[in-house]
Enzyme design. Structure first.
Site, short mmCIF file in Angstrom:
data_model
loop_
_atom_site.label_atom_id
_atom_site.label_comp_id
_atom_site.label_asym_id
_atom_site.label_seq_id
_atom_site.Cartn_x
_atom_site.Cartn_y
_atom_site.Cartn_z
N GLY A 255 6.34 1.61 8.96
CA GLY A 255 5.92 2.00 10.29
C GLY A 255 4.50 2.55 10.33
N TYR A 256 3.89 2.73 9.14
CA TYR A 256 2.54 3.29 9.04
C TYR A 256 1.65 2.32 8.27
CZ TYR A 256 4.60 7.72 10.53
OH TYR A 256 5.24 8.68 11.24
N HIS B 72 6.24 -6.20 0.25
CA HIS B 72 7.22 -6.06 -0.84
C HIS B 72 7.30 -7.31 -1.71
CE1 HIS B 72 9.20 -2.21 0.26
NE2 HIS B 72 8.68 -2.52 1.44
N GLY C 17 9.02 3.76 0.00
CA GLY C 17 9.77 4.94 0.39
C GLY C 17 9.69 5.16 1.89
N GLN D 116 0.15 3.61 0.56
CA GLN D 116 -0.39 4.54 1.55
C GLN D 116 -0.77 5.87 0.90
OE1 GLN D 116 2.92 4.68 4.23
NE2 GLN D 116 2.64 2.57 4.94
N GLU E 75 8.75 -7.55 -4.44
CA GLU E 75 10.04 -7.56 -5.13
C GLU E 75 11.20 -7.93 -4.22
OE1 GLU E 75 10.70 -4.25 -2.67
OE2 GLU E 75 8.87 -4.92 -3.67
N SER F 287 13.96 3.10 2.23
CA SER F 287 12.88 3.26 3.21
C SER F 287 13.40 3.44 4.63
CB SER F 287 11.93 2.05 3.16
OG SER F 287 11.22 2.02 1.95
N ASN G 67 8.61 -3.59 5.38
CA ASN G 67 9.40 -2.54 5.99
C ASN G 67 8.56 -1.27 6.03
OD1 ASN G 67 11.22 -0.66 6.85
ND2 ASN G 67 12.37 -0.58 4.94
N GLY H 50 9.44 7.51 5.69
CA GLY H 50 8.76 8.63 6.34
C GLY H 50 7.26 8.46 6.52
N CYS I 279 3.90 -0.38 -0.70
CA CYS I 279 4.35 0.23 0.55
C CYS I 279 3.96 1.71 0.66
CB CYS I 279 5.86 0.02 0.71
SG CYS I 279 6.43 0.23 2.42
N LEU I 280 4.90 2.65 0.59
CA LEU I 280 4.55 4.07 0.69
C LEU I 280 3.60 4.45 -0.43
CD1 LEU I 280 4.91 6.84 2.07
CD2 LEU I 280 6.86 7.24 0.55
#
Length: 356
Positions: free
Chosen positions: A290-291, A331, A218, A250, A333, A45, A288, A220, A246-247
């Site tokens: 940023g979005y 997270h 992940g 989203q 995990e 990430s 972790n 970006g 996480c990603l």
């Protein structure tokens, strides 16, 4: 050797070069974890970013086997003090040698608290690490402002699918930049885990008849993953139990009509409190990202907020209405990290029908 960290607002920090001596331009972010620097370095990430560690001493237990992927991913590494004599019975080398092997430039001797304060006040910004003492700010600043993280999911995903054998439920894990411990957390609960590259067509995953689907973390901007979002929309319509982190959380939100936005400086660390809106219980989580998903743009007929961040009230999870789908921003995990939310993997197993 001297090294310089140059921020896009013109601020310059001077320190000592560690790792590779090549020039680096990246997005500068900070992580507040007190342990787990190796897990941070090997977390996919962080692709497209340079990491500032706010804890003042980094590397004191050296490099151990605790890697979350096969290599390091950050573009750069920024620390206050780097331990020169690591001591641990599992130590296999020093962090400075690891950074050199991985060709990652870094800088030590920086006042990371002052740097973090700038990033908190002004927001995440791009920066450069260089060993060139004759740098030209007028030339560098336009380059920093122009830097974009780009398509990093394609960079971090696995090249081909592979299987972790198990006797229990069959789980298809879509690797968007997955940390190793996601598959391990499922595997140690008996699941047979098939890991698929990020751009795998939904039809291929569905045709394998999995008991459940896992969408990983992940790097970006999630809105850049347009083709993956289209495939996830097909997975949503397939009525197979889905758990996303996480990603993945989203992208599922974007696939069902919600929106995301970039946080001022993100959530990166091992001590973020999240509240389960169903029970009212607060868990300490590792994060972790940023979005975040915009709560106000989630259609209540499709999904409802399941977790929220106690610090800033942002969305930390969604439960999908009429579907066996739940997603979290944090997270469960995390390794190392708080294990408070590890029960979510057990919830996923139950959603798939329990252990065989």
């Amino acid at each position: 050797m001297k090294a310089f960290l140059i921020l896009e607002d013109g601020t310059v920090f001077t320190g000592t070069s560690i790792g590779s001596t090549k020039d680096m331009i990246s997005e500068i972010v900070f992580n507040t974890s007190m342990t787990g620097y190796l897990e941070v370095l090997t977390d996919p990430s962080y692709a497209g970013q340079a990491v500032v560690m706010t804890y003042p001493l980094i590397g004191n237990y050296g490099i151990t086997p605790d890697m979350e992927s096969g290599k390091a991913w950050p573009d750069g590494y920024i620390v206050r003090e780097l331990s020169r004599m690591p001591s641990n019975f599992r130590c296999e080398g020093t962090i400075q040698d690891f950074l050199k092997e991985q060709d990652i430039p870094g800088i030590a001797g920086v006042d990371t608290r002052a740097l973090t304060k700038i990033l908190r006040e002004k927001g995440t910004m791009n920066g450069m690490i260089t060993t060139n003492e004759n740098y030209n700010l007028d030339e560098i600043l336009p380059e920093l402002k122009a830097y974009k993280v780009g398509d990093v999911v394609s960079k971090v995903t696995c090249a081909e699918k592979y299987v972790l054998e198990g006797e229990g439920k069959k789980v298809a894990l879509l690797d968007l930049g997955a940390k190793n411990n996601i598959a391990k957390s499922l595997n140690k609960r008996g699941c047979e885990v098939t890991v698929y590259p990020a751009h795998t067509p939904a039809e291929e995953i569905i045709s394998s008849n999995p008991d459940g689907i896992m969408l990983s973390n992940g790097p970006g901007d999630p809105a850049d993953c347009t083709s993956i979002i289209e495939e996830i929309r097909k997975l949503y319509n397939a009525d197979i139990p889905i758990f996303a982190i996480c990603l993945g959380h989203q992208l599922m939100a974007l696939a069902t009509g919600a929106t995301t936005h970039k946080l001022k400086y993100g959530h990166r660390g091992g001590n973020h409190p999240v509240k389960d809106l169903q029970t009212g219980r607060v868990y300490i989580s590792s994060q972790n990202h940023g979005y975040v998903v915009d709560d106000e743009n989630v259609d209540p007929k499709i999904a409802v907020p399941a977790f929220k961040n106690v610090n800033d009230g942002t969305n930390e999870g969604l439960a999908y209405v009429g579907k066996n789908i739940f997603t979290v921003q944090f997270h469960p995990e995390a390794c190392p990290g708080p294990q408070d939310s590890g029960y979510l993997f057990d919830r996923f197993i139950e959603m798939m029908g329990g252990t065989k």
